[in-house]
Every structure is written in C-alpha cells, then in structure tokens.
Design an enzyme around this catalytic site. Structure first.
Site, short mmCIF file in Angstrom:
data_model
loop_
_atom_site.label_atom_id
_atom_site.label_comp_id
_atom_site.label_asym_id
_atom_site.label_seq_id
_atom_site.Cartn_x
_atom_site.Cartn_y
_atom_site.Cartn_z
N HIS A 24 47.91 38.13 44.45
CA HIS A 24 47.48 37.69 45.50
C HIS A 24 46.35 36.64 45.37
O HIS A 24 45.72 36.38 46.46
CB HIS A 24 47.01 39.02 46.17
CG HIS A 24 46.55 39.00 47.66
ND1 HIS A 24 47.61 39.02 48.58
CD2 HIS A 24 45.35 39.07 48.19
CE1 HIS A 24 46.96 39.15 49.78
NE2 HIS A 24 45.58 38.95 49.29
N ASP B 144 52.39 40.86 43.99
CA ASP B 144 51.13 41.14 44.74
C ASP B 144 51.14 42.49 45.13
O ASP B 144 51.66 43.06 45.55
CB ASP B 144 51.40 40.22 46.08
CG ASP B 144 50.21 40.24 46.91
OD1 ASP B 144 49.41 41.43 46.91
OD2 ASP B 144 50.14 39.18 47.75
N SER C 121 46.30 35.89 53.43
CA SER C 121 45.79 37.25 53.41
C SER C 121 45.36 37.51 54.97
O SER C 121 45.96 37.23 55.91
CB SER C 121 45.02 37.70 52.41
OG SER C 121 44.78 39.00 52.24
#
Lengths: 288, 288
Positions: free
Chosen positions: B265, B229, B152
C-alpha cells in the site's frame, strides 16, 4: 555475518529488501536496504552492484524512498545497496549530541581517535565487511562489478573510497559532495573528532587531497551540484577545490562537474538526476 | 484567496511550489504543493492539471517527495496539485483522537453532521474553491483541462468526485482506492462521523454506489491495487465491489483494474506506477 530480512517490498519491478546484520567492524547491528532489479536471479548472469552512500542524518531508508534510483537501476539491471551512515546505539559519550557528528555522521572513515576508533570503522565496513557479507548471502550479485555513488557526506564517502582503492569500484559519481572536508566546518568538526588534531592525517580522507595522488589511469567521475544548494553557498561542499586539485594534478580530463541551475541539497535534487548517475555507473558496469 | 509561496523547489526540470492560502470552505489555512512542469509559462499554451488526492494521515508533501509523479508530469507537460487531506488546527473536539478520522482523514466530502459540517467541506474545497484560486493565481494553468487521481482515501476521493461531477475532470485513476466505503471499517467510521447514521445518505459518497448511476458516456478509469496490500487483504479497499457494480450497471467497458503482483500500500507501489497514471491522464488531457 548473515542477514536478517525484515521486509521485502516490491519496487519498480524488483524487490527492496530491508536487511540487518551483526557487523564486526562496527560492533553493532547494522541496517541497510538492498534493491534487487527484476532481472536478479532470473538468469545465470550475475547482477552488478551500485553502492549509494547517504548524507548526514540519513539512514539507508531516505534515498530508497525518495531518490528513485530503483527506477533506473530496475531498467538497467543493477542492484543498489543503501547502507546506514554510522554505527548506532553504541552509547559512546557524545554520539547523539549533534546531528553532524557521531550517529548518522560517520564520514565513512576508520576513526583513529578515542573513543570513536573502536566502532567507527565505516570505511572497513563499506569497503570490506558489508560487500563480503552481501556477496556471500546473495550469489546473484556480481562481486567483480561494483560502483559507488553518494550524496553530501556520502558523496565525500564515494569519492574518497574510490580514490583510496583503485580498482575496487568500476565507477564513481556524487551528488553535492563534501569535496574538501579539511576546509569546511562539517569536515573539520568530524575529522578533529574522529582523527584528532593533526591535519596531515586528515589528507588521507579528503578527496581534494587524494585526487592529487591519483595515478591509476584517467580519473572519470560525474558530480552534480545544485546552484541553489545552501550548503554549497555556505562553503560546506567546495567542489571547486576538488576541480582545482584535479586540474593541478592532471586528473581533470574525465571529471564532469555539472552545476544544476536552481537545485537545492534535497532528495528533489537527487531524484531528478539519479537516473543520470545510474546511467553513468552502467557505462562502466556493463563495459565490454 | 491568493496564495503565499513558502518555498520553490527545483524538481525534474520544473518547479515544486509549496503554497498556503486561507480557505473559506474549510475556515482555515490550507497548505498544498503545486508542481509546474518545465514547459509551464514558456509558451502561450496553457498547461493541463492533474489533481492528486492523498490517503489517510498524509499531507500534500508525502507524494510530492515519494510518488515520482513529477518525473512523468515533467516530461508530459502536466501540472500536479497535491492538496492536503483535511482542514487542520480547528480545535474541533475529537479531531486529533484517531488517525483515520478528523485531521488527515476528511474523505473528501462535505460533512453534514455536527460538529464537522462547518469546516469539513473538502469536496467543495477540492472541486471549487481550490481550483478557482489556482486558476486565478496561475494563469499558465488550463482550467478546461483537469484530471484527477489519488491513493487509498484519495482514490475514493478521485473516483467519487469524478462520478459526482460529469465533465469536470477529463479522466480519473486511482491507486488502491477505498472503493466501497459504506462496507469497510474505515469508511463506516468516517461516514458515521461526517454524515450521520443514515446509510442511505452514504451512497452519494460511495464510488460503488455512484457508478451505478453513471450515464455520461463510457466510464473510463485506471485502478491499480497491489496483491500484497494488507489493507486490501483486510477488506478496506474492496475494488471487487466497484468492479461488480460497474458490471451490473453496464459501466465496465472502460474500467481497467490491475492487480499488481507483490505490491503493498506504500509509496513504493505508487512510485512504480505513477508514470502509468500520468500517461493515462495525458491521453485525455491532450486528446485532440
């Protein structure tokens, strides 16, 4: 009896389901995680199941996140059930007073002492209500092939539920189990509270006592304990007492106790050896 | 510069060291985790190093517990460094006002805008001060073999630090990276705060801009993104913009972007594919 699925999370090729259901034995909503390996439901062959019982203060979430059972179980084609460690939110006086008694600390037995005896029936929940509900709701799971493992208080749970119920589980293993609860501070506190002062009654829930009465064939188990585990050093686990009782009752032949050099009581320890425990279960779950 | 070891934890045959040190670039104590594989220090061969940069709100602890990198890194003989995601405890006004800016949200750049420019120098910390300190304190680590990965915001960090510093890292990979921060809410907020309003200045810290100027040979990278995600769906990641920019600049040949079906995620996603990323790094770290 039926489950509500609050989340479905992809993990190691399979799916981790976050489930809740209203449990009759505990009289409250119970949460758990169920890992379905990639092979689940893909063929007509049902999937064997490994129950993982968690330790003090945990929920079914900790090991699902940090234990890496999904890695090995996904490859072997084994479902993993991560139940909670106690009923919750019952507003029983004292249930949240300490981290090693009440909420998060059921010790996986059916309490007989007031006020715990009404709802703290985790033994019935784990061995009867939960599996029945799971096998009814998930027909891809094989009710005839179930194994059990656990950590610390959950290692105590795994060993005692296996020993109390010959034939119910195909195999048992444990990480740093509380192996002789009648003789350690954690166990004495819990047993006094849940079972009362009569130490004779405690023996039915103590692996080091139960093993003495084991007569259902060779007792086979894998136990890992870390040599840097502070709770081991403090005498909360006492695997040596379990080994001694197994030897004295002639039940030591299939018992493997490994002392893992430098490992502590944490999920770093569990995750390192979880694949060994999946493989141990697989040996029995997939036996010809 | 020297480290204080606050804990040594056995993990997958090696050791996870919890370290702190006083960092000059950030002007505060920085915590990190260093995983040394079983082979570290056992022979005269030095151990290559993989930096893992974490995402928003995390510390170096989350992935060390949940990412499963130690499994693959332990087997391959790679050390893993898990730095923190920002300076902490500086009492800069606003540093703790939101979870996606300030504490836990450095974006791995050297801030130029006040009041962040004094301490928010995570680019210098990650690329210079931290590795220098590590290689001075741990002679078993090989300063000539270093790779980088991240998740991320940390995927943004891995890609941009690799692209900004040709030759510094042997390889790069990323999980769900913020791949075009100039064009997503997280990145716009961070860049406005740390770099000011001039969008031209943002380009130096945006992987989808930096890739256009890549001329140091074939750009090779492994990127995984989960199709479930929510941040991907919300347009915070924009890996498609990175792919497009790579194509338009002729840098797509060695770029592998995998869309992992059903993955979110979380660390469930990271742990499932971390071994692939360790193997990706190993290919370059152990290249003849």
């Amino acid at each position: 009896m039926s489950f509500k699925t609050t989340a479905t999370i992809a993990s190691f090729g399979g799916k981790l389901l976050k489930l809740t259901h209203e449990a009759q034995t505990t009289g409250c909503e119970m949460a758990l995680n169920l890992y379905l390996p990639p092979s689940a439901g893909k063929t007509s062959t049902k999937i064997p199941v490994l129950f993982y019982l968690s330790g003090l203060t945990c929920t079914g979430d900790n090991c699902a996140e940090k234990g890496f059972f999904q890695y090995g179980a996904g490859q072997k084609g084994i479902a993993v059930v991560y139940p909670d460690t106690s009923p919750r939110g019952l507003k029983i006086q004292g249930e949240d007073d300490s981290w090693d008694f009440g909420t998060g600390a059921s010790f996986y037995l059916d309490a007989t002492a007031s006020p715990w005896s009404k709802n703290y029936k985790m033994e019935s929940y784990i061995t009867s209500e939960l599996p029945k509900a799971l096998f009814a709701s998930f027909p891809e799971l094989d009710s005839s092939r179930v194994s059990i493992t656990g950590h610390s208080m959950g290692g105590h749970g795994a060993l005692t539920l296996f020993l109390k119920n010959p034939g119910m589980y195909k195999s048992v293993s444990a990480f740093a189990p509380i192996a002789n609860p009648s003789n350690c501070p954690w166990g004495e506190k819990a047993f006094k509270g849940y079972l009362g002062e009569d130490r004779e009654a405690w023996k039915k829930h103590d692996a080091s006592e139960l093993i003495k009465g084991w007569k259902a064939g060779t007792f086979e188990a894998l136990i890992d304990v870390g040599t840097a585990d502070n709770f081991y050093k403090q005498g909360q686990l006492l695997p040596e007492n379990f080994e001694k009782a197994a030897k004295e009752s002639g039940n030591e032949k299939g018992l493997v106790v490994r002392h893992q050099d430098g490992y502590d009581h944490s999920y770093y320890f569990i995750s390192t050896f979880s694949t060994d425990h999946v493989n141990h279960a697989a040996k029995y779950l997939f036996a010809a």
